[in-house]
Every structure is written in structure tokens, then in C-alpha cells.
Design a protein around this motif. Sequence first.
Motif, PDB file in Angstrom:
ATOM      1  N   SER A   1      -8.908  -9.235  23.641  1.00 25.33           N
ATOM      2  CA  SER A   1     -10.004  -8.300  23.359  1.00 25.33           C
ATOM      3  C   SER A   1     -10.780  -8.693  22.102  1.00 25.33           C
ATOM      4  O   SER A   1     -11.974  -8.419  21.997  1.00 25.33           O
ATOM      5  N   GLN A   2     -10.122  -9.379  21.155  1.00 27.37           N
ATOM      6  CA  GLN A   2     -10.769  -9.707  19.887  1.00 27.37           C
ATOM      7  C   GLN A   2     -11.411 -11.092  19.863  1.00 27.37           C
ATOM      8  O   GLN A   2     -12.396 -11.303  19.148  1.00 27.37           O
ATOM      9  N   TYR A   3     -10.870 -12.050  20.645  1.00 28.42           N
ATOM     10  CA  TYR A   3     -11.289 -13.431  20.496  1.00 28.42           C
ATOM     11  C   TYR A   3     -11.885 -14.054  21.761  1.00 28.42           C
ATOM     12  O   TYR A   3     -12.419 -15.165  21.688  1.00 28.42           O
ATOM     13  N   VAL A   4     -11.784 -13.386  22.896  1.00 21.98           N
ATOM     14  CA  VAL A   4     -12.208 -13.992  24.161  1.00 21.98           C
ATOM     15  C   VAL A   4     -13.339 -13.183  24.779  1.00 21.98           C
ATOM     16  O   VAL A   4     -13.266 -11.948  24.855  1.00 21.98           O
ATOM     17  N   LEU A   5     -14.371 -13.872  25.229  1.00 21.84           N
ATOM     18  CA  LEU A   5     -15.487 -13.215  25.899  1.00 21.84           C
ATOM     19  C   LEU A   5     -14.994 -12.523  27.168  1.00 21.84           C
ATOM     20  O   LEU A   5     -14.354 -13.153  28.020  1.00 21.84           O
ATOM     21  N   ASN A   6     -15.257 -11.211  27.281  1.00 21.30           N
ATOM     22  CA  ASN A   6     -14.766 -10.403  28.412  1.00 21.30           C
ATOM     23  C   ASN A   6     -13.258 -10.555  28.582  1.00 21.30           C
ATOM     24  O   ASN A   6     -12.743 -10.608  29.707  1.00 21.30           O
ATOM     25  N   GLY A   7     -12.547 -10.632  27.469  1.00 16.73           N
ATOM     26  CA  GLY A   7     -11.108 -10.893  27.501  1.00 16.73           C
ATOM     27  C   GLY A   7     -10.297  -9.862  28.258  1.00 16.73           C
ATOM     28  O   GLY A   7      -9.233 -10.185  28.802  1.00 16.73           O
ATOM     29  N   LYS A   8     -10.785  -8.633  28.320  1.00 14.58           N
ATOM     30  CA  LYS A   8     -10.038  -7.577  29.014  1.00 14.58           C
ATOM     31  C   LYS A   8      -9.978  -7.800  30.527  1.00 14.58           C
ATOM     32  O   LYS A   8      -9.197  -7.139  31.217  1.00 14.58           O
ATOM     33  N   GLU A   9     -10.812  -8.720  31.028  1.00 18.08           N
ATOM     34  CA  GLU A   9     -10.789  -9.001  32.464  1.00 18.08           C
ATOM     35  C   GLU A   9      -9.655  -9.952  32.852  1.00 18.08           C
ATOM     36  O   GLU A   9      -9.404 -10.163  34.040  1.00 18.08           O
ATOM     37  N   TYR A  10      -8.965 -10.522  31.868  1.00 20.37           N
ATOM     38  CA  TYR A  10      -7.920 -11.504  32.146  1.00 20.37           C
ATOM     39  C   TYR A  10      -6.532 -10.879  31.993  1.00 20.37           C
ATOM     40  O   TYR A  10      -6.320  -9.979  31.174  1.00 20.37           O
ATOM     41  N   VAL A  11      -5.593 -11.387  32.781  1.00 18.08           N
ATOM     42  CA  VAL A  11      -4.216 -10.908  32.732  1.00 18.08           C
ATOM     43  C   VAL A  11      -3.278 -12.107  32.581  1.00 18.08           C
ATOM     44  O   VAL A  11      -3.502 -13.167  33.181  1.00 18.08           O
ATOM     45  N   LEU A  12      -2.238 -11.942  31.776  1.00 16.50           N
ATOM     46  CA  LEU A  12      -1.270 -13.019  31.564  1.00 16.50           C
ATOM     47  C   LEU A  12      -0.537 -13.329  32.856  1.00 16.50           C
ATOM     48  O   LEU A  12      -0.037 -12.434  33.532  1.00 16.50           O
TER      49      LEU A  12
END
Length: 274
Positions: A118-129
Motif C-alpha cells: 500500500s505504501q510503495y507499490v502502484l495500486n499495491g492493494k490489488e496484489y496478493v502474496l
Amino acid sequence: MDWSKTKTIFIIVFSILNVLLYSLFLNRNADIGNVEVMGQASMEEVLKQENISYKLPPFVDKEASFVSADVVDFNKESLKDLKGQRTKIVSNNLLKSTITDKITLDEANDDDFKTFLSQYVLNGKEYVLWNVVKDEHKAFFFQQFDGRPIYYSPSAMLVITWGEDEHIQSYEQRMLKDFANFNKKDLLSPLDIIGSLASRGLLKQNSEVTDVKMGYSTLVRLTETQVFAPTWDVQVKLENGEKEHHFLSANEGKVIEFQLNGEDEKVADEEQSE
């Protein structure tokens, strides 16, 4: 005439036509290509003989749509809010970032990397580990649509890398946008899917099916547009404690094998911004 919009519409229509033709081909060759779905009685007998236990989620959503999406071309403007890193764009659709903030692996992985994303990746909330490979110093992430991961699509993956000191060093990102649903179809149930695996001898003795989850896999890949099909991910715990994933078409029960080497991993050297 807005040629860009017209071209996009044409690509989507062409993709849908490909899907329909592909479905027609599969239907005509079902007796050859489709995985046999066993009856419940015979399936339970096979699973009992092999000492395979299973836990199934409720089969609530009995239909799912195919999905189309466009490949994101990154630009400097879209990256202006990213802090604590240096970025460069390779071949338009690959973002490479070098992290300048001091972040340890433990800090990043405290909540499955959610805070870091959420802090370092563009649209990071769309990704899952998806997986952490400690001996390679890498963590792999899949982009999601409607809360469902897109399995192993080169156009929707994020890879985070750290050093020997376990400080986050960098990440590489590809992304999709403008998702759209179309062509909704009935799904095979999780029980049917387990039967498909059992009928082909793909479930090992003394193993446990721990979960069956819905996601998407690539069906048609064009330059700008991708088309994805509903896909079941069968998660299995082996007798020795190791875990396996089996992927099957959610509509037809065909086993899907993902190729992670070769062209998908090649990256052009051209750098567009830094």
C-alpha cells in the motif's frame, strides 16, 4: 473518429470471438480433451482407497464470467506519488523499482506485505502474496480482480527482492486495467474438480485437499488485451507436509499447467524513464 477507442473495441470483440471459437472447439472435442468428472459414489470410493481426505468450501457462486483486461503502460505521471524508491520503465509495461528506504523483510512480511504494497507499490492493494522463496530472496504476488487472483499471468505479477541482510532491495511490476466481465457460464463444483483430479491419479496417497479457491488463468493473450477464464485452484497437503497446487478450468475440468520459463521471463533492455 476516436481511433484509439475504436481500436480497443475491435480488440475486445476479436478476443470474445476467440473465446467463443475456443469454447466450440472444446465442446466438439469433449470426448478427447476433457477431464473425466467422476460420479460422487465412485469418487468417494477412490479417495477412500487412496486415503485422501478433503475439506470443501460452500459452493455458493455456481456461475462465473470470463474476464478481459488491458495491459498497463506505465508513465512518469502515474509514478509521481511513489516515495522511498527510484523507478524506471522498461518496454512500457514493466516497472522496475529500487527501494531507497530501509525496510527489513520481517517488517514487510509482518502482514503478508500488505502495508509495504500500500505504501510503495502502484495500486499495491490489488496484489496478493502467492509465495515466498527464501533461498532465492524473492516474494511473488498475483494481481486480483474481484478478490480473485490471476494465476501466473506475466502481465499481472509483482516480484519483490531482498538482499543477504534481509532488507528489501527492489521490485518488478506488471499490471492490468479496465477489467470487464462477459460470457457467464456454469461452474463445476469443488467436488467435481476433486473427482477430476482423482480420475487422473493426480492426488497422492495419504494427502489432504485443504481448500479449493476460484481465480483466473490466461485464455487469450494479445498485445494490448488479455482474456482470462475462471479457474479452480486445488490446494493439497502431502503426507510429508509439503503443499501442492492443481489448477483446473472451472467450466470444463481441464488441467492447466503454467510455464514460468522462456519468453514470459524475457525483458527488453530499452529503458524509457528513470
